[in-house]
Design a protein around this motif. Structure first.
Motif, PDB file in Angstrom:
ATOM      1  N   ALA A 128       0.813  -1.214   0.000  1.00 53.43           N
ATOM      2  CA  ALA A 128       0.000   0.000   0.000  1.00 53.43           C
ATOM      3  C   ALA A 128       0.842   1.256   0.000  1.00 53.43           C
ATOM      4  N   ALA A 129       0.314   2.295  -0.643  1.00 48.14           N
ATOM      5  CA  ALA A 129       0.841   3.637  -0.418  1.00 48.14           C
ATOM      6  C   ALA A 129       0.120   4.164   0.823  1.00 48.14           C
ATOM      7  N   THR A 130       0.498   5.297   1.317  1.00 47.45           N
ATOM      8  CA  THR A 130      -0.234   5.812   2.479  1.00 47.45           C
ATOM      9  C   THR A 130      -0.581   7.280   2.267  1.00 47.45           C
ATOM     10  N   GLU A 131      -1.504   7.750   3.058  1.00 40.31           N
ATOM     11  CA  GLU A 131      -1.910   9.156   2.966  1.00 40.31           C
ATOM     12  C   GLU A 131      -2.326   9.583   4.374  1.00 40.31           C
ATOM     13  N   LEU A 132      -2.083  10.852   4.672  1.00 41.01           N
ATOM     14  CA  LEU A 132      -2.468  11.360   5.993  1.00 41.01           C
ATOM     15  C   LEU A 132      -3.968  11.638   6.028  1.00 41.01           C
ATOM     16  N   PHE A 133      -4.641  11.071   6.999  1.00 43.46           N
ATOM     17  CA  PHE A 133      -6.090  11.232   7.107  1.00 43.46           C
ATOM     18  C   PHE A 133      -6.469  11.700   8.497  1.00 43.46           C
ATOM     19  N   SER A 134      -7.680  12.248   8.565  1.00 36.24           N
ATOM     20  CA  SER A 134      -8.246  12.462   9.895  1.00 36.24           C
ATOM     21  C   SER A 134      -8.764  11.126  10.388  1.00 36.24           C
ATOM     22  N   THR A 135      -8.649  10.899  11.653  1.00 39.31           N
ATOM     23  CA  THR A 135      -9.306   9.733  12.222  1.00 39.31           C
ATOM     24  C   THR A 135     -10.008  10.207  13.492  1.00 39.31           C
ATOM     25  N   ALA A 136     -10.947   9.433  13.959  1.00 41.05           N
ATOM     26  CA  ALA A 136     -11.699   9.932  15.110  1.00 41.05           C
ATOM     27  C   ALA A 136     -12.037   8.806  16.074  1.00 41.05           C
ATOM     28  N   TYR A 137     -12.152   9.178  17.321  1.00 38.86           N
ATOM     29  CA  TYR A 137     -12.581   8.245  18.368  1.00 38.86           C
ATOM     30  C   TYR A 137     -13.831   8.804  19.022  1.00 38.86           C
ATOM     31  N   VAL A 138     -14.781   7.914  19.298  1.00 41.93           N
ATOM     32  CA  VAL A 138     -16.012   8.382  19.941  1.00 41.93           C
ATOM     33  C   VAL A 138     -16.227   7.592  21.228  1.00 41.93           C
ATOM     34  N   ARG A 139     -16.736   8.269  22.230  1.00 40.57           N
ATOM     35  CA  ARG A 139     -17.020   7.547  23.475  1.00 40.57           C
ATOM     36  C   ARG A 139     -18.162   8.236  24.216  1.00 40.57           C
ATOM     37  N   VAL A 140     -18.861   7.425  25.008  1.00 37.43           N
ATOM     38  CA  VAL A 140     -19.964   7.971  25.805  1.00 37.43           C
ATOM     39  C   VAL A 140     -19.353   8.719  26.979  1.00 37.43           C
ATOM     40  N   ALA A 141     -19.618  10.022  27.057  1.00 37.64           N
ATOM     41  CA  ALA A 141     -19.029  10.845  28.124  1.00 37.64           C
ATOM     42  C   ALA A 141     -19.492  10.328  29.481  1.00 37.64           C
ATOM     43  N   GLY A 142     -18.556  10.209  30.407  1.00 39.61           N
ATOM     44  CA  GLY A 142     -18.883   9.763  31.757  1.00 39.61           C
ATOM     45  C   GLY A 142     -19.006   8.254  31.869  1.00 39.61           C
ATOM     46  N   GLY A 143     -18.923   7.538  30.742  1.00 46.72           N
ATOM     47  CA  GLY A 143     -19.042   6.071  30.775  1.00 46.72           C
ATOM     48  C   GLY A 143     -17.700   5.417  31.059  1.00 46.72           C
ATOM     49  N   THR A 144     -17.717   4.112  31.211  1.00 45.37           N
ATOM     50  CA  THR A 144     -16.469   3.409  31.526  1.00 45.37           C
ATOM     51  C   THR A 144     -15.923   2.668  30.307  1.00 45.37           C
ATOM     52  N   ASP A 145     -16.736   2.581  29.211  1.00 41.43           N
ATOM     53  CA  ASP A 145     -16.269   1.858  28.026  1.00 41.43           C
ATOM     54  C   ASP A 145     -15.138   2.615  27.335  1.00 41.43           C
ATOM     55  N   PRO A 146     -14.171   1.870  26.746  1.00 40.19           N
ATOM     56  CA  PRO A 146     -13.089   2.554  26.026  1.00 40.19           C
ATOM     57  C   PRO A 146     -13.622   3.234  24.768  1.00 40.19           C
ATOM     58  N   PRO A 147     -12.888   4.222  24.229  1.00 37.59           N
ATOM     59  CA  PRO A 147     -13.357   4.901  23.006  1.00 37.59           C
ATOM     60  C   PRO A 147     -13.447   3.917  21.840  1.00 37.59           C
ATOM     61  N   VAL A 148     -14.385   4.164  20.930  1.00 35.86           N
ATOM     62  CA  VAL A 148     -14.547   3.330  19.732  1.00 35.86           C
ATOM     63  C   VAL A 148     -13.970   4.118  18.553  1.00 35.86           C
ATOM     64  N   LYS A 149     -13.166   3.429  17.726  1.00 41.16           N
ATOM     65  CA  LYS A 149     -12.567   4.115  16.581  1.00 41.16           C
ATOM     66  C   LYS A 149     -13.617   4.269  15.478  1.00 41.16           C
ATOM     67  N   LEU A 150     -13.707   5.476  14.936  1.00 43.13           N
ATOM     68  CA  LEU A 150     -14.645   5.726  13.834  1.00 43.13           C
ATOM     69  C   LEU A 150     -13.874   5.546  12.518  1.00 43.13           C
ATOM     70  N   GLU A 151     -14.116   4.409  11.841  1.00 43.47           N
ATOM     71  CA  GLU A 151     -13.340   4.094  10.623  1.00 43.47           C
ATOM     72  C   GLU A 151     -13.860   4.915   9.445  1.00 43.47           C
ATOM     73  N   SER A 152     -15.097   4.633   9.004  1.00 46.97           N
ATOM     74  CA  SER A 152     -15.686   5.490   7.982  1.00 46.97           C
ATOM     75  C   SER A 152     -17.059   5.947   8.476  1.00 46.97           C
ATOM     76  N   SER A 153     -17.835   4.991   9.015  1.00 43.77           N
ATOM     77  CA  SER A 153     -19.102   5.394   9.615  1.00 43.77           C
ATOM     78  C   SER A 153     -19.480   4.369  10.673  1.00 43.77           C
ATOM     79  N   LEU A 154     -20.262   4.778  11.633  1.00 41.32           N
ATOM     80  CA  LEU A 154     -20.787   3.809  12.599  1.00 41.32           C
ATOM     81  C   LEU A 154     -22.156   4.249  13.100  1.00 41.32           C
ATOM     82  N   VAL A 155     -22.952   3.223  13.439  1.00 44.18           N
ATOM     83  CA  VAL A 155     -24.326   3.484  13.876  1.00 44.18           C
ATOM     84  C   VAL A 155     -24.361   3.567  15.406  1.00 44.18           C
ATOM     85  N   VAL A 156     -25.079   4.567  15.901  1.00 46.21           N
ATOM     86  CA  VAL A 156     -25.280   4.759  17.338  1.00 46.21           C
ATOM     87  C   VAL A 156     -26.739   4.445  17.643  1.00 46.21           C
ATOM     88  N   GLY A 157     -26.983   3.658  18.672  1.00 45.89           N
ATOM     89  CA  GLY A 157     -28.380   3.362  19.000  1.00 45.89           C
ATOM     90  C   GLY A 157     -28.474   2.507  20.241  1.00 45.89           C
TER      91      GLY A 157
END
Ligand SMILES: Nc1ncnc2c1ncn2[C@@H]1O[C@H](COP(=O)(O)OP(=O)(O)OP(=O)(O)O)[C@@H](O)[C@H]1O
Length: 436
Positions: free
Chosen positions: A12-41
């Motif tokens: 692979a070649a590489t490219e600099l991208f934004s990446t993101a982590y999401v987590r429930v504020a105040g919760g104990t679960d570790p952050p979830v990596k947002l790859e391209s999209s994810l469903v919350v529910g």
């Protein structure tokens, strides 16, 4: 597969991208990596599951764009909020949060390098843009897996070609590739198309019919327009995917399924789950490997390559095409529309092809006589859903009647201009009895 379609992975070649982590504020679960999209529910299949009674089972979708994180409400009951404002689709400021029900989801954006496919083609697929090379890199990993993939993209973005490319890059390449168009037939016929039927299973079943699962054998079954799958067939498909077995209509014994399933849709299945027109359990079962194909307008730098290759494939001499104008167009019918344009340009010349293609037509509005009259009345003593269904019916009928009249009955042209799949337009025509 021909030589020029052989897929060789050269790293692979590489490219600099934004990446993101999401987590429930105040919760104990570790952050979830947002790859391209994810469903919350609050549903158990959501990638970020939230135990909050005010959160819908399939509530919102977080999407990683080049400019940061966006949130899309999926028709939730209680809404999605950014900075205190209820939003349908909005960008979340860096370090900001999305609020659903009583829950705050914190978003952290980072920078990282991500692998890209090193060339501008993947089997039959063309695309030198960063977006497509990212998709191609993912396709190889999908080809190496046996899990169900859900290909999502607007009409004409190449979903079927992507499915073929995955099949051809997989160990199943020499086995059959069987396409089933879930939007093309009513439920009972579709079930027989998928699973087959025994002789005498129903009136007209004069002989045994093998379904796609048997015809595909150890190959790949591609379920196109899976969002159109009738509600009564959905549990049968779910059962088959979970158990890897099926039953021909009219038989009692179960047989094994050895084929791999790929699926595609131009619809937002998560929103359909909330509307009650698509089963939640089936959605999560199909969405194991999501693949999002970007529309052509979001990867305009692919246009010159696609044009050049399509001309070359036709053995046509180079044409003097106004690339700046072609790249500026919105191409609602995506690569299919571009292909039709090139075919016209080869036959008629660039100038005439440009003049007659929909984007330059001076008058694309519906003539007054087709505007369909008044919308149904709003009677607040009736359930909202009933009235909404009537309005949607009215809109579908008016739109399709007017568009057919405008395009001289040409369904392909209607689909192209409307940004809908041809099979879906056919379905609307049948549904509203416009074929009689
Ligand atoms: N990346 C690409 N490279 C080369 N050709 C492409 C590409 N994407 C699409 N095409 C061509 O565009 C046309 C439409 O592609 P395809 O039928 O796969 O789209 P689709 O997303 O499945 O459409 P629909 O949703 O309407 O069924 C085909 O002729 C296909 O070969």
């Amino acid at each position: 597969m021909s030589d020029d379609q052989t897929i060789e992975y050269q790293g692979a070649a590489t490219e600099l991208f934004s990446t993101a982590y999401v987590r429930v504020a105040g919760g104990t679960d570790p952050p979830v990596k947002l790859e391209s999209s994810l469903v919350v529910g609050s549903g158990t299949g959501a990638a970020l599951t939230i135990a909050d009674p005010l959160v819908s089972r399939v509530h919102a979708q977080l999407e990683l764009g080049e400019d940061g994180v966006w949130v899309r409400d999926l028709g939730s009951r209680n809404g999605t909020f950014v900075e205190g404002v209820r939003v349908g689709f909005a960008r979340v400021p860096s370090g900001g949060a999305v609020v659903v029900g009583h829950t705050r989801i914190a978003i952290e954006v980072d920078r990282e390098t991500r692998p890209l496919w090193p060339t501008d083609r993947f089997g039959p697929l063309l695309g030198g843009s960063v977006k497509m090379r990212e998709v191609f890199h993912r396709l190889l990993r999908v080809a190496n897996s046996d899990a169900v993939a859900l290909i999502h993209g607007e009409t004409g973005t190449g979903k079927e070609l992507v499915a073929r490319a995955i099949h051809e890059a997989s160990v199943r390449a020499k086995r059959p590739f069987v396409v089933v168009d879930c939007g093309a037939m009513p439920g009972n016929l579709l079930e027989s198309e998928l699973f087959g039927h025994a002789k005498g299973a129903f009136t007209g079943a004069v002989s045994t019919h093998l379904g796609a699962v048997e015809v595909a054998a150890e190959g790949t079954i591609f379920l196109d327009e899976v969002g159109e799958l009738p509600l009564d067939v959905q549990p049968k498909l779910l059962r088959a995917l979970e158990s890897h077995t099926f039953r021909r209509i009219g038989e009692t014994n179960y047989r094994p399924i050895r084929a791999r399933f790929l699926t595609a849709t131009h619809r937002n299945l998560a929103a359909m789950v909330n509307e009650g027109t698509f089963r939640e359990d089936l959605f999560f079962r199909l969405n194991v490997l999501p693949i999002a194909i970007p529309p052509l307008r979001d990867r305009r730098d692919d246009i010159p390559l696609i044009v050049a290759e399509m001309l070359r494939a036709r053995g046509a001499p180079p044409l003097d095409l106004p690339m700046t104008e072609l790249s500026a167009r919105s191409w609602p019918g995506n690569v299919r529309e571009l292909r039709s344009f090139i075919e016209r340009a080869v036959t008629l010349g660039a100038e005439e092809a440009l003049a007659i293609s929909p984007a330059t037509r001076p008058e694309t509005k519906v003539p007054a006589e087709h505007s369909g009259g008044a919308f149904p009345p709003v009677d607040v003593s009736r359930p909202f859903k009933d009235i909404r269904d009537e309005w949607i019916d009215h809109l579908e009928r008016t739109y399709v009647t007017s568009a057919l009249s405008y395009h001289g009955g040409n369904v392909t042209a209607v689909a192209e201009a409307a940004g809908l799949a041809r099979s879906y337009v056919h379905r609307l025509i049948r549904k509203h009895g416009l074929d009689r």
